[in-house]
Write an enzyme that holds these catalytic residues in place. Sequence first.
Site, short mmCIF file in Angstrom:
data_model
loop_
_atom_site.label_atom_id
_atom_site.label_comp_id
_atom_site.label_asym_id
_atom_site.label_seq_id
_atom_site.Cartn_x
_atom_site.Cartn_y
_atom_site.Cartn_z
N PHE A 178 35.99 37.64 47.19
CA PHE A 178 35.60 37.83 45.81
C PHE A 178 36.77 38.01 44.85
CE2 PHE A 178 32.37 39.79 48.63
CZ PHE A 178 31.39 38.83 48.47
N SER A 179 37.95 38.27 45.38
CA SER A 179 39.11 38.49 44.53
C SER A 179 39.52 37.21 43.82
CB SER A 179 40.28 39.00 45.37
OG SER A 179 41.44 39.08 44.59
N PRO B 256 34.72 44.14 52.40
CA PRO B 256 35.95 43.37 52.17
C PRO B 256 35.88 42.47 50.94
CG PRO B 256 35.47 43.42 54.50
CD PRO B 256 34.30 44.08 53.80
N CYS B 257 36.98 42.49 50.18
CA CYS B 257 37.01 41.80 48.89
C CYS B 257 37.66 40.42 48.98
CB CYS B 257 37.75 42.64 47.85
SG CYS B 257 39.49 42.92 48.26
N ASN B 258 38.08 40.00 50.19
CA ASN B 258 38.81 38.74 50.34
C ASN B 258 38.08 37.55 49.70
OD1 ASN B 258 39.06 40.68 52.60
ND2 ASN B 258 40.83 39.42 53.14
#
Length: 206
Positions: free
Chosen positions: A90-91, A86-88
């Site tokens: 790092f975005s 999940p990129c939450n």
Amino acid sequence: MNHEVFRLGELFCGPGGIACGAMRARSDDGRFTIEHAWANDYDPDTCLTYTTNICPDSPETVFCVDVKDLNISELGEIDAFCYGFPCNSFSSVGEHKGLANEKFGQLYWYGIEVLKTHRPKWFLAENVSGIRSAGSGDFQIILDDMKSAGYRLCVNLYKAEKYGIPQTRHRVIIVGIRDDIPVEFHVPDPAQYARCDISAGTALTG
């Protein structure tokens, strides 16, 4: 000529985008192919879509459960592993908290557990470009954990539009080869796709 099939395991598999590409991929000489072994995600509709498109004859190989409740040691043996954790965290569009995000930041570690437990020959991990600057050295921590699991890494920022895909989508992709395998991964040269370099606007308007 021997034919080698890589059995693929996935965490955070989503509806099957990575698996769809992987199962269609093969070496130029046809020697190497990839087949589904098992996959995991927590959303029922997502898992149903994955099962329908990737493994309709073996729905029991898709584990629809929170990764925190998944018994990694009981998953089947694999030769290859993919995960777009999940990129939450790092975005750059979000809070950009990196590993400090208690809900999402540490989820990459479950992939490390797969690498340590099942020792696949190679793996692919994908995330947003913002992962390189999230937190305080968080990206290097993730890379170091992958290396410590026993893998040589090739890290690259891929720009989809340079590879003939009509999207401005930039993603960091990490390819890891197990330390005892004398193979090096080389980033595909986007120059060979130059004739396919079209914009999303061009694709929509024809």
